[in-house]
Scaffold this active site. Structure first.
Site, PDB file in Angstrom:
ATOM      1  CG  PHE A  94      -1.645   1.236   1.477  1.00 48.29           C
ATOM      2  CD1 PHE A  94      -2.758   1.546   0.705  1.00 48.29           C
ATOM      3  CD2 PHE A  94      -1.240   2.125   2.453  1.00 48.29           C
ATOM      4  CE1 PHE A  94      -3.444   2.726   0.911  1.00 48.29           C
ATOM      5  CE2 PHE A  94      -1.922   3.308   2.656  1.00 48.29           C
ATOM      6  CZ  PHE A  94      -3.032   3.612   1.882  1.00 48.29           C
ATOM      7  CD  GLU A 107     -20.341  51.439 -26.896  1.00 48.19           C
ATOM      8  OE1 GLU A 107     -19.880  51.448 -28.057  1.00 48.19           O
ATOM      9  OE2 GLU A 107     -19.643  51.185 -25.900  1.00 48.19           O
TER      10      GLU A 107
HETATM   11 ZN    ZN Z   1     -15.635  53.562 -26.143  1.00 52.26          ZN
END
Ligand code: ZN
Ligand code: ADP
Ligand code: MG
Length: 656
Positions: A157, A459
């Protein structure tokens, strides 16, 4: 997609190359840390538990009221014992008064003989009922095998456990230093990649054809005394198909392909990297003709001795070993070493010296025709609808790498599958362009009412200035839906794949990019962190105009180099002039953007209002808005359009 934008280094700072990484598997944490000793302690604890469990079982089998055999014999002689049951070597003695005792005898002799030696006469023995029992199977095996088996099991083991641990740390205790290269067998048809799978990269393929020829028939070259390069380094942006091309060379030549990644060396313990390299070269030489491919060689091949991160012996040893191996083998060895990197600038010059990676093959981002070919390759297994025109998609994806085109095709197929369609349509592909370019839409990223209005005006400012200034690009789409890390974006449409730009175009571009900032300032008498990316882009652009393209009237057509400490190609005074020119270009552009927005204030308000309402405006609707406000939209060429995104970062500090 903004080119030239600085990227933040990825990954946690603690994960610098050279640091030994923590083991990836194992029961870490049980002892507060993933250390090797922590795991050893775990193992020992388990052992102790097993041992105590074993002795507990033994104790229940062995009650403690044991008496010596001589006492048993004496008691039998006195007639106090009513019965004895024998089980192996242990005796259970029951007295006339019902008390029970246990005892032991010599296992090789029978009970009567044993008692006789203690002077018990047969007559006395006859009064005792003697029963002989076989031991129960379980008890027998436990008693006889337990003491031997348990330590053996424990050791097995322990070995298993430790080997698991060590594997996790990037090496194997029992195959220490052996190369972990992945080997592609030329006979494996499924994994075979050929030049037909690589679109574009014509020059690169041509260069590599020579290597393919050599690997196919080395004798022809060796007989005539030709020296074939041992080392070829593929250079190019991420995703341009360097790894793919290296595999294709092996596929074309039909030779084994040993590949390992430079980053794999970095996680190893000192000395392992070098021995891996040695093994790798040995294996390849045995399999010759063959190709060794070191992917991402910059991970080990960085300039040595810079001391960044405290110097890294392991990396240097690995690199040295690669150099030693390459110097050590002859052309007759028929092994070609290929490497790939997207950071040729950081490579140690020693790697590029003659006799090492002296053949350099550059792979560029694909141009329009290559993009179409790459799309065709990845469309092979996907049924396309009748309306699909891959040439249009190729036109709209300037700057996309092969890997990005691959994922575009894949995204489109996913979209079609999600809508239960059997074919991929053009619209699927178009939608996927934005997804790959900007990241997925983030509907959950909710803006407050104020933020929404601000983003909309920002934007709208970009879009309006872009639509009015004669040399700016027309607008294709505006959106305030978050995508990836962008809070909003405006997509513009330059007419063709632009290789050259003029001063007027640059100036109008800068003004359009400032349109967002100016709109915020006008409307809210304040500016946010939102336009930080815009500002970074225009500042870099303005500086390039002055220092690279000679576009400043004051300084004239001079290309100024980078001014650094110790490398000062121009004076302090000129540096100040450059700064002044950059500032002037930007403030002029700002003034122009502002006058556009003031003059067309009604259009600005209308666009922003529509954006707040609908969040996205496509080209047709945008043009209607312009016309309604007395602006003639720019003529747009439906064929040959290209999207140039203006991306506004959501946090103001992150850059796409
Ligand atoms: Zn911008
Ligand atoms: P690199 O190693 O340069 O980062 P890869 O070779 O890993 O790039 O490319 C990633 C994937 O992108 C490839 O598996 C392939 O699917 C696609 N790809 C990249 N370039 C091309 C190309 N020129 N032709 C076809 N597919 C490509
Ligand atoms: Mg690669």
């Amino acid at each position: 997609m903004t080119s030239g934008a600085p990227k933040k280094p990825k990954g946690p700072p603690g994960n610098r190359p050279g640091k030994k990484p923590a083991p990836r598997t194992g029961w870490r944490g049980l002892f507060g840390g993933p250390s090797f000793f922590g795991n050893l302690a775990t193992t020992i604890l388990i052992f102790l538990l097993l041992m105590s469990g074993y002795s507990l079982v033994m104790n229940t089998i062995k009650p403690s009221n044991e008496i010596p055999l001589s006492t048993v014999a004496a008691d039998v002689a006195l007639g106090k014992v009513s019965s004895i049951s024998v089980s192996g070597d242990s005796l259970e003695v029951v007295y006339a008064d019902k008390t029970e005792k246990t005892s032991r005898k010599d296992p090789s002799t029978g009970l009567p003989e044993t008692l006789a030696t203690y002077g018990v006469t047969p007559a006395e023995l006859a009064k005792v009922a003697i029963t002989i029992q076989g031991q129960s199977g379980f008890e027998f095996w436990l008693l006889t095998l337990g003491p031997i088996l348990i330590p053996i099991l424990f050791i097995a083991f322990l070995f298993w456990f430790l080997s698991r641990q060590v594997k996790g740390a990037g090496m194997q205790a029992f195959t220490f230093g052996q190369s972990k290269a992945r080997i592609t067998d030329p006979a494996d048809v499924n994994q075979r990649v050929t030049f037909a799978d690589v679109a574009g990269a014509r020059e690169a393929k041509e260069e590599l054809l020579e290597i393919v020829d050599f690997l196919k028939s080395p004798k022809k070259f060796l007989d005539i005394g030709a020296r074939i390069p041992k080392g070829i380094i593929l250079m190019g942006a991420p995703g341009t198909g360097k790894t793919l091309l290296a595999r294709a060379v092996a596929g074309e030549a039909g030779v084994p392909f040993f590949s390992i990644s430079g980053s794999e060396f970095v996680e190893m313990f000192v000395g392992v990297g070098a021995s891996r390299v040695r093994d790798l070269f040995q294996m390849a030489k045995k399999a010759a003709p063959a190709i060794i491919f070191v992917d991402e060689i910059d991970a080990v091949g960085r300039v040595r001795g810079t001391g960044v991160g405290g110097g890294n012996d392991e990396r240097e040893q690995t690199l040295n070993q690669i150099l030693v191996e390459m110097d050590g083998f002859e052309p007759t060895e028929k092994v070609v070493v290929m490497a790939a990197t997207n950071r040729p600038d950081v490579l140690d010059p020693a790697l590029l010296r003659p006799g090492r990676f002296d053949r350099r093959v550059t792979i560029d981002l694909p141009d329009r025709r290559d993009r179409e070919d790459i799309l065709k390759i990845h469309a092979r297994a996907k049924p396309l609808g009748p309306d699909v025109a891959l040439s249009v998609i190729a036109e709209r994806t300037p700057g996309f790498s092969g890997a990005e085109l691959y994922s575009l095709m894949n995204e489109a197929a996913i979209l079609a599958a999600r809508e239960n369609r059997k074919e991929v349509t053009q619209y699927d592909l178009i939608r996927s362009i934005e997804k790959v370019m900007l990241g997925p839409e983030r509907k959950s990223h909710l803006l407050s009412k104020k933020e929404k209005e601000l983003t909309a005006y920002h934007e709208a400012g970009h879009a309006l200035v872009s639509s009015i200034l004669p040399n700016a690009d027309p607008v294709h789409k505006i959106s305030i839906i978050s995508r990836g890390r962008a809070a909003g974006y405006t997509l513009k449409l330059p007419f063709e794949d632009r290789k050259m730009q003029s001063k007027k175009q640059f100036l109008d571009d800068i003004a359009a990019t400032l349109g967002g900032y100016v709109a915020e300032e006008m409307l809210f008498d304040d500016v946010t962190t939102g336009p930080s990316n815009d500002l970074m882009v225009i500042t870099a652009l303005a500086r390039e105009m002055v220092t690279r393209y000679g576009m400043s009237d004051v300084l004239g057509p001079i290309a100024f180099g980078e001014r650094q400490l110790g490398n000062e190609p121009y004076s302090e005074q000129v540096a100040a002039q450059i700064d002044a020119e950059v500032a002037r270009i930007i403030s002029d552009a700002k003034a122009r953007a502002k006058s556009v927005l003031i003059e067309h204030r009604s259009a600005l308000d209308a666009i922003a209002k529509e954006l707040v309402e609908k969040e996205t405006i496509e080209r047709a609707d945008f043009e209607k808005l312009l016309i309604a406000n007395g602006i003639t939209p720019k003529k747009q060429d439906e064929e040959g359009i290209v999207i140039a995104p203006l991306i506004d970062s959501a946090t103001g500090s992150d850059v796409i």
